[in-house]
Design an enzyme around this catalytic site. Structure first.
Site, mmCIF file in Angstrom:
data_model
loop_
_atom_site.group_PDB
_atom_site.id
_atom_site.type_symbol
_atom_site.label_atom_id
_atom_site.label_comp_id
_atom_site.label_asym_id
_atom_site.label_seq_id
_atom_site.Cartn_x
_atom_site.Cartn_y
_atom_site.Cartn_z
ATOM 1 C CE1 TYR A 1 -3.472 -2.516 0.102
ATOM 2 C CE2 TYR A 1 -4.404 -1.321 1.828
ATOM 3 C CZ TYR A 1 -4.643 -2.354 0.820
ATOM 4 O OH TYR A 1 -5.844 -3.004 0.854
ATOM 5 C CG HIS B 1 -12.742 -1.345 -4.371
ATOM 6 N ND1 HIS B 1 -13.397 -0.615 -3.345
ATOM 7 C CD2 HIS B 1 -11.597 -1.001 -4.110
ATOM 8 C CE1 HIS B 1 -12.918 -0.179 -2.566
ATOM 9 N NE2 HIS B 1 -11.586 -0.529 -2.832
ATOM 10 C CG HIS C 1 -12.844 6.724 -2.689
ATOM 11 N ND1 HIS C 1 -11.945 6.560 -3.798
ATOM 12 C CD2 HIS C 1 -12.143 5.834 -1.580
ATOM 13 C CE1 HIS C 1 -11.082 5.718 -3.279
ATOM 14 N NE2 HIS C 1 -11.161 4.917 -2.340
#
Length: 162
Positions: free
Chosen positions: A48, A83, A108
């Site tokens: 990440y 997603h 988002h």
């Protein structure tokens, strides 16, 4: 110019990995942590670096679910996501592992109220994701993720601020 043959997974294995990927994405977006747990390998490789500046080589599934479901991440009831997975290609570097490469768009939205009526921020991330799958007891499980965010729109950087 000759291309080196890249090993490809069998069709049935690919379908199983697509199913695990679908379960991963849908469980993230619906905040269904039991569903997420069912599609994951016992440990996950996560890079990440692009989104959190962190990398794990073998993160236990319980810790991953704790992180994902945190109120500071996807567990925040005022944050909604989708997603969306686009075109994909697949390789199989060895018998027990399959790797997927996917176009991604992640939408988002963060709300200012529990009724989800006041939108504070919205932001979208565009790029690709490399996903890993491991055969665990004869079943393909989602085993890793490397997001590659190429660009974002709107206030993507403010979605997870607290």
């Amino acid at each position: 110019m000759t291309r080196q043959a890249v090993p490809k997974p069998a069709y049935e294995d690919l379908v199983d990995c697509q199913s695990a990927m679908f379960e991963w994405a849908e469980s993230f977006d619906s905040k269904d942590w039991d569903r997420l747990s069912a599609c994951l390998a016992p440990t996950l490789f996560l890079d990440y670096s692009d989104i959190m500046g962190k990398k794990w080589d073998a993160l236990p599934v319980e810790e991953f679910i704790g992180m994902a479901s945190s109120p500071h991440f996807l567990g925040n009831a005022r944050i909604k996501t989708q997603h969306f997975i686009g075109a994909s290609k697949w390789t199989q570097p060895d018998e027990g592992q399959i790797v997927g490469f996917h176009q991604m768009r992640v939408a988002h939205q963060k709300y200012g109220d529990d009724e989800l009526k006041q939108v504070l921020y919205h932001g979208h991330a565009h790029g690709k994701a490399t996903t890993y799958y491991r055969n665990v007891g004869g079943q393909w499980k989602f085993a890793g993720l490397v997001p590659d965010v190429r660009w974002t729109e709107f206030d993507c950087d403010k979605i997870f601020e607290h």
